[in-house]
Design a protein around this motif. Sequence first.
Motif, PDB file in Angstrom:
ATOM      1  N   GLU A 117      61.113 -89.716  16.895  1.00  0.00           N
ATOM      2  CA  GLU A 117      61.795 -88.686  17.687  1.00  0.00           C
ATOM      3  C   GLU A 117      61.205 -87.298  17.416  1.00  0.00           C
ATOM      4  O   GLU A 117      60.816 -86.989  16.293  1.00  0.00           O
ATOM      5  CB  GLU A 117      63.290 -88.691  17.348  1.00  0.00           C
ATOM      6  CG  GLU A 117      63.959 -89.997  17.765  1.00  0.00           C
ATOM      7  CD  GLU A 117      65.389 -90.131  17.262  1.00  0.00           C
ATOM      8  OE1 GLU A 117      65.899 -89.201  16.616  1.00  0.00           O
ATOM      9  OE2 GLU A 117      65.979 -91.199  17.528  1.00  0.00           O
ATOM     10  N   VAL A 118      61.180 -86.505  18.466  1.00  0.00           N
ATOM     11  CA  VAL A 118      60.682 -85.127  18.358  1.00  0.00           C
ATOM     12  C   VAL A 118      61.748 -84.190  18.904  1.00  0.00           C
ATOM     13  O   VAL A 118      62.131 -84.291  20.069  1.00  0.00           O
ATOM     14  CB  VAL A 118      59.365 -84.953  19.147  1.00  0.00           C
ATOM     15  CG1 VAL A 118      58.873 -83.515  19.053  1.00  0.00           C
ATOM     16  CG2 VAL A 118      58.304 -85.926  18.646  1.00  0.00           C
ATOM     17  N   VAL A 119      62.236 -83.310  18.058  1.00  0.00           N
ATOM     18  CA  VAL A 119      63.289 -82.381  18.467  1.00  0.00           C
ATOM     19  C   VAL A 119      62.661 -81.190  19.186  1.00  0.00           C
ATOM     20  O   VAL A 119      61.737 -80.557  18.662  1.00  0.00           O
ATOM     21  CB  VAL A 119      64.108 -81.905  17.245  1.00  0.00           C
ATOM     22  CG1 VAL A 119      65.120 -80.835  17.656  1.00  0.00           C
ATOM     23  CG2 VAL A 119      64.807 -83.087  16.582  1.00  0.00           C
ATOM     24  N   ALA A 135      52.519 -89.962  24.160  1.00  0.00           N
ATOM     25  CA  ALA A 135      52.099 -90.425  22.836  1.00  0.00           C
ATOM     26  C   ALA A 135      53.004 -91.549  22.331  1.00  0.00           C
ATOM     27  O   ALA A 135      52.823 -92.038  21.218  1.00  0.00           O
ATOM     28  CB  ALA A 135      52.102 -89.248  21.860  1.00  0.00           C
ATOM     29  N   GLY A 136      53.996 -91.944  23.139  1.00  0.00           N
ATOM     30  CA  GLY A 136      54.842 -93.077  22.768  1.00  0.00           C
ATOM     31  C   GLY A 136      56.103 -92.697  22.012  1.00  0.00           C
ATOM     32  O   GLY A 136      56.864 -93.563  21.594  1.00  0.00           O
ATOM     33  N   GLY A 137      56.335 -91.405  21.809  1.00  0.00           N
ATOM     34  CA  GLY A 137      57.521 -90.962  21.078  1.00  0.00           C
ATOM     35  C   GLY A 137      58.706 -90.698  22.003  1.00  0.00           C
ATOM     36  O   GLY A 137      58.619 -90.909  23.214  1.00  0.00           O
ATOM     37  N   THR A 138      59.799 -90.244  21.399  1.00  0.00           N
ATOM     38  CA  THR A 138      61.020 -89.969  22.153  1.00  0.00           C
ATOM     39  C   THR A 138      61.396 -88.496  21.989  1.00  0.00           C
ATOM     40  O   THR A 138      61.716 -88.061  20.875  1.00  0.00           O
ATOM     41  CB  THR A 138      62.188 -90.838  21.608  1.00  0.00           C
ATOM     42  OG1 THR A 138      61.765 -92.200  21.626  1.00  0.00           O
ATOM     43  CG2 THR A 138      63.441 -90.660  22.430  1.00  0.00           C
ATOM     44  N   PRO A 139      61.346 -87.724  23.100  1.00  0.00           N
ATOM     45  CA  PRO A 139      61.769 -86.324  22.971  1.00  0.00           C
ATOM     46  C   PRO A 139      63.288 -86.222  22.858  1.00  0.00           C
ATOM     47  O   PRO A 139      64.001 -86.938  23.555  1.00  0.00           O
ATOM     48  CB  PRO A 139      61.291 -85.689  24.288  1.00  0.00           C
ATOM     49  CG  PRO A 139      60.981 -86.809  25.214  1.00  0.00           C
ATOM     50  CD  PRO A 139      60.886 -88.083  24.435  1.00  0.00           C
ATOM     51  N   LYS A 164      64.650 -91.114  12.099  1.00  0.00           N
ATOM     52  CA  LYS A 164      63.454 -91.299  12.931  1.00  0.00           C
ATOM     53  C   LYS A 164      62.823 -89.984  13.381  1.00  0.00           C
ATOM     54  O   LYS A 164      61.797 -89.982  14.064  1.00  0.00           O
ATOM     55  CB  LYS A 164      63.818 -92.110  14.176  1.00  0.00           C
ATOM     56  CG  LYS A 164      64.128 -93.562  13.865  1.00  0.00           C
ATOM     57  CD  LYS A 164      64.405 -94.268  15.160  1.00  0.00           C
ATOM     58  CE  LYS A 164      64.352 -95.765  14.973  1.00  0.00           C
ATOM     59  NZ  LYS A 164      64.708 -96.455  16.206  1.00  0.00           N
ATOM     60  N   THR A 165      63.452 -88.866  13.066  1.00  0.00           N
ATOM     61  CA  THR A 165      62.890 -87.581  13.506  1.00  0.00           C
ATOM     62  C   THR A 165      61.576 -87.323  12.775  1.00  0.00           C
ATOM     63  O   THR A 165      61.530 -87.354  11.547  1.00  0.00           O
ATOM     64  CB  THR A 165      63.859 -86.418  13.211  1.00  0.00           C
ATOM     65  OG1 THR A 165      65.134 -86.756  13.738  1.00  0.00           O
ATOM     66  CG2 THR A 165      63.368 -85.128  13.834  1.00  0.00           C
ATOM     67  N   GLN A 198      61.566 -85.944   5.891  1.00  0.00           N
ATOM     68  CA  GLN A 198      60.764 -86.722   6.852  1.00  0.00           C
ATOM     69  C   GLN A 198      60.345 -85.890   8.067  1.00  0.00           C
ATOM     70  O   GLN A 198      59.520 -86.327   8.861  1.00  0.00           O
ATOM     71  CB  GLN A 198      61.547 -87.966   7.328  1.00  0.00           C
ATOM     72  CG  GLN A 198      62.623 -87.741   8.400  1.00  0.00           C
ATOM     73  CD  GLN A 198      63.952 -87.212   7.847  1.00  0.00           C
ATOM     74  OE1 GLN A 198      64.005 -86.610   6.777  1.00  0.00           O
ATOM     75  NE2 GLN A 198      65.027 -87.398   8.589  1.00  0.00           N
ATOM     76  N   VAL A 199      60.919 -84.689   8.230  1.00  0.00           N
ATOM     77  CA  VAL A 199      60.666 -83.907   9.449  1.00  0.00           C
ATOM     78  C   VAL A 199      59.569 -82.865   9.212  1.00  0.00           C
ATOM     79  O   VAL A 199      59.645 -82.080   8.262  1.00  0.00           O
ATOM     80  CB  VAL A 199      61.954 -83.198   9.929  1.00  0.00           C
ATOM     81  CG1 VAL A 199      61.713 -82.508  11.270  1.00  0.00           C
ATOM     82  CG2 VAL A 199      63.114 -84.179  10.038  1.00  0.00           C
ATOM     83  N   TRP A 200      58.577 -82.869  10.087  1.00  0.00           N
ATOM     84  CA  TRP A 200      57.520 -81.848  10.071  1.00  0.00           C
ATOM     85  C   TRP A 200      57.804 -80.827  11.169  1.00  0.00           C
ATOM     86  O   TRP A 200      58.573 -81.112  12.085  1.00  0.00           O
ATOM     87  CB  TRP A 200      56.163 -82.507  10.331  1.00  0.00           C
ATOM     88  CG  TRP A 200      55.638 -83.313   9.181  1.00  0.00           C
ATOM     89  CD1 TRP A 200      56.327 -84.229   8.433  1.00  0.00           C
ATOM     90  CD2 TRP A 200      54.316 -83.268   8.648  1.00  0.00           C
ATOM     91  NE1 TRP A 200      55.502 -84.770   7.471  1.00  0.00           N
ATOM     92  CE2 TRP A 200      54.270 -84.199   7.584  1.00  0.00           C
ATOM     93  CE3 TRP A 200      53.167 -82.541   8.971  1.00  0.00           C
ATOM     94  CZ2 TRP A 200      53.101 -84.407   6.842  1.00  0.00           C
ATOM     95  CZ3 TRP A 200      52.009 -82.756   8.237  1.00  0.00           C
ATOM     96  CH2 TRP A 200      51.982 -83.675   7.175  1.00  0.00           C
TER      97      TRP A 200
END
Length: 400
Positions: A117-119, A135-139, A164-165, A198-200
């Motif tokens: 996941e991408v916030v 890119a296959g991720g989830t916004p 998952k973020t 886990q979040v960048w």
Amino acid sequence: MAFLSDSLARIKPSATLAVTDKARTLKAQGRNVIGLGAGEPDFDTPVNIREAAKRAIDAGHTRYTAVDGIPELKAAIARKFKRENDLDYKPSQITVGTGGKQVLYNALMATLNPGDEVVIPAPYWVSYPDMVLLAGGTPVAVETRMEDGFKMKPAELDRVITPKTKWLILNSPSNPTGSAYTRAEIKGLTDVLLKHPQVWVLTDDMYEHLVYDDFVFATVAQVEPKLYERTLTLNGVSKAYCMTGWRIGYAGGPEALIKAIGTIQSQSTSNPSSVSQWAAVEALEGPQHFIPEHNRVFKERRDLVVGMLNQANGIRCPKPEGAFYVYPSCAGTIGRNVTSGKRIENDEDFVTELLDAEGVAVVQGAAFGLGPAFRISYATKTEDLEEACRRIQRFCGNLT
Ligand SMILES: Cc1ncc(COP(=O)(O)O)c(C=O)c1O
């Protein structure tokens, strides 16, 4: 069409480029159209930068270069990060791409796995969610409010983070709202991120230099050095140096990520244009006086547009800190009728009818994930802006 890949079904063409194209087509048909859709300065690339590019051609800098940038440009970028952001990046921590857009795309391609996941605070730059999807991720969009200056609150960030973020994308000053986070506001968000290892953070600083009224720009890794190891600091020469067509963007970050971005680039486009890289060296190292000169003009235009829009019936326009956009609400026009009898149901109707009736091209808020609103780019001639705002006032005044 079955021949096309499934990933294409996940995305849509850029709405901002589509509006610009539509305005161009109408103009070619002889309509008097004022395009306020494009996100690029109307100023020319400064002469010293153009001259540096000509010298680069004559000196034979016309061949392939290192995939992720010539050493001279990486050194100039390292000096820029130190000088302007107090950030230490070694050349091995810097990558150069064909616009910030490519660096961002490569970074997402290099890091996202299905389910990641991408916030993304909304309203957002149109490309973020679609790139994440490609890119296959989830916004994961987080809606902000006009009353909060379109800025995400720390508690809101905390609430949406899951195991998952993978990334938070922060863009300040923002496209499309122009709003910019103060150092204290960034600190509020970085305090939350410190709790979630886990979040960048991908901080998109493309509009760094376009701030007004003594606003002081700050960036994530500078505000919270503890996040340095999980921050990608993205920037470029397109906006501040009026070099949108030259296609040079860059980022600083942890070596392993920078290397991965370069690997993707090596199997797609290879190096960004050699001539543009030499021009970018001059942009970063040469005279900087035109930046405040341009900003004086941008600030005047911002004030003009905000003032005039707030006099239009049904429009509410906050005054943002930076970039060259305003993001007015058109909530007060929804449910009303244009002179042709058509009812405005949403911001897409608003911009379509405005273009038809008055020949003013703006972009609907729906494209940026928060409406009903629209984006105006005021990086255009002041007389045109004034005329466009008069037409918007007339359009809104005619609604029944
Ligand atoms: C927020 C933001 N990030 C990145 C970019 C990409 O800029 P470029 O690819 O021209 O460097 C843009 C351009 O519109 C932008 O608005």
